[in-house]
Structure formats: structure tokens, C-alpha cells
Write a protein that holds these residues in place. Structure first.
Motif, mmCIF file in Angstrom:
data_model
loop_
_atom_site.group_PDB
_atom_site.id
_atom_site.type_symbol
_atom_site.label_atom_id
_atom_site.label_comp_id
_atom_site.label_asym_id
_atom_site.label_seq_id
_atom_site.Cartn_x
_atom_site.Cartn_y
_atom_site.Cartn_z
ATOM 1 N N TRP A 172 25.015 62.486 37.724
ATOM 2 C CA TRP A 172 23.620 62.809 37.448
ATOM 3 C C TRP A 172 23.476 63.734 36.239
ATOM 4 O O TRP A 172 22.711 63.465 35.311
ATOM 5 C CB TRP A 172 22.994 63.442 38.684
ATOM 6 C CG TRP A 172 21.585 63.925 38.533
ATOM 7 C CD1 TRP A 172 21.170 65.098 37.955
ATOM 8 C CD2 TRP A 172 20.400 63.258 38.969
ATOM 9 N NE1 TRP A 172 19.802 65.200 37.997
ATOM 10 C CE2 TRP A 172 19.296 64.085 38.625
ATOM 11 C CE3 TRP A 172 20.148 62.054 39.625
ATOM 12 C CZ2 TRP A 172 17.972 63.749 38.918
ATOM 13 C CZ3 TRP A 172 18.825 61.720 39.911
ATOM 14 C CH2 TRP A 172 17.764 62.546 39.560
ATOM 15 N N GLY B 95 23.296 64.091 42.405
ATOM 16 C CA GLY B 95 21.882 64.338 42.154
ATOM 17 C C GLY B 95 21.264 65.308 43.132
ATOM 18 O O GLY B 95 21.896 65.727 44.113
ATOM 19 N N PRO B 96 20.025 65.679 42.927
ATOM 20 C CA PRO B 96 19.322 66.576 43.850
ATOM 21 C C PRO B 96 19.013 65.877 45.168
ATOM 22 O O PRO B 96 19.090 64.645 45.266
ATOM 23 C CB PRO B 96 18.047 66.925 43.091
ATOM 24 C CG PRO B 96 17.831 65.770 42.156
ATOM 25 C CD PRO B 96 19.193 65.289 41.774
ATOM 26 N N THR B 97 18.651 66.630 46.169
ATOM 27 C CA THR B 97 18.357 66.070 47.494
ATOM 28 C C THR B 97 16.896 66.264 47.878
ATOM 29 O O THR B 97 16.558 66.195 49.057
ATOM 30 C CB THR B 97 19.268 66.701 48.551
ATOM 31 O OG1 THR B 97 19.133 68.127 48.522
ATOM 32 C CG2 THR B 97 20.722 66.325 48.317
ATOM 33 N N GLU B 98 16.041 66.504 46.905
ATOM 34 C CA GLU B 98 14.624 66.620 47.193
ATOM 35 C C GLU B 98 13.993 65.233 47.260
ATOM 36 O O GLU B 98 14.372 64.332 46.512
ATOM 37 C CB GLU B 98 13.894 67.429 46.110
ATOM 38 C CG GLU B 98 14.216 68.899 46.096
ATOM 39 C CD GLU B 98 15.543 69.194 45.407
ATOM 40 O OE1 GLU B 98 16.024 68.331 44.623
ATOM 41 O OE2 GLU B 98 16.113 70.274 45.679
ATOM 42 N N SER C 124 13.345 62.149 44.419
ATOM 43 C CA SER C 124 14.303 62.258 43.311
ATOM 44 C C SER C 124 14.602 60.892 42.704
ATOM 45 O O SER C 124 14.974 60.796 41.529
ATOM 46 C CB SER C 124 15.606 62.904 43.804
ATOM 47 O OG SER C 124 15.393 64.262 44.158
ATOM 48 N N LYS D 116 13.037 60.017 39.443
ATOM 49 C CA LYS D 116 13.670 60.550 38.241
ATOM 50 C C LYS D 116 14.772 59.611 37.747
ATOM 51 O O LYS D 116 15.095 59.615 36.558
ATOM 52 C CB LYS D 116 14.231 61.940 38.507
ATOM 53 C CG LYS D 116 13.170 62.974 38.874
ATOM 54 C CD LYS D 116 13.786 64.339 39.171
ATOM 55 C CE LYS D 116 12.729 65.346 39.551
ATOM 56 N NZ LYS D 116 13.314 66.672 39.897
ATOM 57 N N GLY E 267 22.153 63.015 47.752
ATOM 58 C CA GLY E 267 22.183 63.197 46.310
ATOM 59 C C GLY E 267 22.805 62.039 45.560
ATOM 60 O O GLY E 267 22.876 62.072 44.332
#
Length: 378
Positions: free
Chosen positions: A121, A149-152, A155, A158, A327
């Protein structure tokens, strides 16, 4: 570089320095002239229509000037220069016969022996070369992972932003893949799913799908991807008549999973271009509608070929398996690569989000990177 040019009123014949020869028609050269009156110097779009070109267009002169071609067209008395490299790239005086089901250059088919291509990422956001390599893997293999990657939630949007735009459907800009009560789609249960392409009932289908993991502590739920082009190749090699049936007659697909939605399509399971190039796979048993477009005397043979193709798709030697961690995500070419999952239990949690995007955006971004950052392609 050009070595020599000869012509008659309708055809220019070119001898290239590498020993190759190619012919070009006068009308083709005039239509593709590169001068600023014919094409916009900024965006390259054509400024004239076919009707603006005189029907009696001919070549009155053709000569090599500093290695390139200079042509004069009549009755306009218009002189245009064509770079030799451009002519070589666009030569059409070549053998064009292909076996049905041929695969375009730049595409590599695969089975379970391949190591899943992927990228990090942070790297694809920081490095043009890393982003280009990731996009090129999707173009070549039809899928690639993205890790770290992020875990929100959201995501995955993005991920689509890296190359294009989300294609919104009746499921919304994105959808949740988790166990639900009274689900509108079997994807929203803990059941295992056979390898399939998504939304075959749409026309056109979403050409890319992104699946992004936010939680995955449930037992099972591994992701599997299968190269539909390789499965079609196997069918063509072992049962060419069956391949021709699945490519030659339309299947039908339908979805009526929620109020106000009734989606239907009529397309072949194996889709070929007019010159026989393999360009698409539609395979989804859950969404298959009754087959009514196959002649009576071909129906049993069609079903036999359908069963044979399904056997290749279900073959463990064909599928690449991995379990997504929070992620992590993967993107698939939904016109080619089928995806599946193993069943998972109610213990723990499994939460993925999915969305669709368009392959033309990815290929456009990749081509633009190759033009503006050629070192990234090396």
C-alpha cells in the motif's frame, strides 16, 4: 527508419531499414495524417470526418526524407510527413488469421502454480514504479493483491482512486461482505461460493472488482482466484467443438434479488471478438437463467461443454488460494478472472467490503504512466 518508398496512386510500399516491407493505402494514410489540420496537436483527436476526405484521394508523391515518409495527396495537393516508427507501429500489411480463442499479447494465463502478484500500500502511493508494476500485473494476470493498507471502512475506495473511479450499482458505491440475516445475495452468507464472475446479468458487466478485508478472524473464508482464460484454453485444446458451442451461442443471466431490480443479459459464456480473440468470460451458476437460445439438437452437447468448463474452473490445480488479513485487498479483472471463497463459521468475524470499477480507467492510467514515466516500465 525507412530505406525506400515506392508508390502508385492508391498504395505506398515501404522498405524499412530492418528489412521488413509494408504497404499502406492512400485513403488510410490520408485519414491518419498527423498534421495539425487533421489532428489536434494537443489531444491527438481527429479534426476531420471521413466525408471531408475526397473520395478520389490518391498519392502523387512519396519519398523518404531523413528516414521518415513524406507523402503528397491529390486532389488536395496536401503534403504530410509520417515518422517511420509510427508507421512501423501501425502497419496492417501482415497475416491476420488467428485460431478462434487467441489471446492478446501482454496477457499471461496461469494456474495454481503461479505466485499471486501483489504490491504494498505505502509503496504504490509513494513510488510511480511500484504503482505501475501493480497495475501492469492486473493487466497481465487479471488480478493482484495489495497489502499493508489501513483498516478503516471505505478504504477500498482509496484503492479505486489509484487508477480510476468506482462504478456504482444497485448495491451502492460499495457493498458489505459479511454474514447477514435474510441476505439478498448468497455472497452475504457464510456459505462457500463456487468460482464465478460477478454480475453477469449486467450489460456491460463491471470490468473490475475490488475486495478489501477489514476483519477476518473466522475459521475458513479463504479467497480463491481462477484464470477463466486458462480454463477456456483448456476447453479449446481438449474439446474444440465444445469451445465453439459456448462461444457461439448466448447464455442468459438474471438477478431479481431486491425490490425494483430485475437485471438480465444475453451473452456467451466465452466471448470472442469478431477476429476470434478471447475477450471475456461470464460464468456464474447462481445467476444463470434458463438456456433458450441453443438449438434443440445442440443442447446436450452444449451442456456437456458447460460441465467440462466448470470442471476446469473447479479443478484445485487451477486456483490460487490466500486468506486476506485486515488491511489487505485484491483486485480482479471481472471479464476474465473468477473468484471464489471457502465457507466460514459463525465464530469470529469476517468483514470485507467490495466495489466495482472500470478496466479502461486502469489501462488508461497504466498507459499514461508508460508515456510520462518510461523508466517506470523498465
Amino acid at each position: 527508419m525507412l530505406h525506400a518508398a515506392t508508390h502508385d496512386p492508391s498504395v505506398v510500399t515501404l522498405d524499412f531499414a530492418n528489412g521488413t516491407r509494408a504497404r499502406f493505402h492512400a485513403i488510410w494514410l490520408r485519414d491518419n495524417a498527423l498534421d495539425p489540420e487533421t489532428r489536434d496537436p494537443g489531444n491527438g483527436q481527429r479534426l476531420i470526418t471521413i466525408g471531408d476526405i475526397p473520395a478520389d484521394t490518391s498519392v502523387s508523391a512519396a519519398e523518404v526524407v531523413e528516414g521518415d515518409l513524406r507523402v503528397t495527396f491529390q486532389p488536395e495537393d496536401k503534403t504530410v510527413t509520417f515518422p517511420a516508427s509510427w508507421l512501423a507501429d501501425h502497419a496492417y500489411d501482415r497475416e491476420m488469421s488467428h485460431a478462434k480463442g487467441w489471446i492478446a499479447p501482454g496477457i499471461t494465463t496461469w494456474d495454481a502454480s503461479i505466485e499471486a502478484p501483489g504490491a504494498d500500500w505505502a509503496e504504490v502511493h509513494r513510488s510511480t514504479a511500484a504503482k505501475r508494476a501493480w497495475l501492469a500485473a492486473v493487466a497481465e494476470y487479471g488480478f493482484a493483491k495489495l497489502t499493508g493498507g489501513p483498516t478503516e471502512p471505505e478504504s477500498l475506495l482509496k484503492v479505486a482512486d489509484l487508477f480510476g473511479y468506482v462504478r456504482e450499482t444497485n448495491y451502492g458505491p460499495y457493498f458489505e461482505v459479511r454474514t447477514e440475516v435474510n441476505p439478498t445475495n448468497l455472497a452475504f452468507t457464510g456459505l462457500g461460493l463456487q468460482a464465478h464472475t460477478d454480475n453477469p446479468y449486467r450489460d456491460p458487466v463491471p470490468t473490475l472488482q475490488i475486495l478489501y478485508c477489514l476483519e477476518n478472524s473466522a475459521k475458513g473464508g479463504d479467497s480463491i482466484v481462477v484464470d477463466g482464460f486458462r480454463a477456456a484454453e483448456r476447453l479449446r485444446e481438449e474439446n474444440p467443438e465444445g469451445f465453439a458451442l459456448l462461444a457461439g451461442y448466448p447464455a442468459r443471466f438474471e438477478y431479481r434479488g431486491s425490490d425494483g431490480v430485475c437485471l438480465r443479459s444475453r451473452r456467451p459464456m466465452i466471448e470472442l471478438s469478431p477476429d476470434g480473440q478471447l475477450i471475456g468470460i461470464r460464468f456464474n451458476n447462481r445467476s444463470a437463467a434458463p438456456l433458450v437460445d441453443i438449438p434443440f439438437d445442440r443442447m446436450e452437447a452444449y451442456y456437456a461443454a458447460y460441465r467440462q468448463l466448470a470442471g476446469y474452473i473447479d479443478d484445485p490445480a487451477m486456483g490460487v488460494s490466500f486468506k486476506l488479513e485486515p488491511g489487505e485487498s485484491f483486485i480482479v479483472d471481472n471479464t476474465r478472472v473468477l473468484h471464489a471463497r471457502t465457507g466460514y463459521s459463525g465464530a469470529g468475524s469476517r468483514w470485507l467490503q467490495g466495489c466495482y470499477a472500470d478496466k479502461d480507467g486502469l489501462l488508461s492510467t497504466l498507459a499514461a504512466l508508460d508515456m510520462t514515466q518510461p523508466e517506470a516500465a523498465e
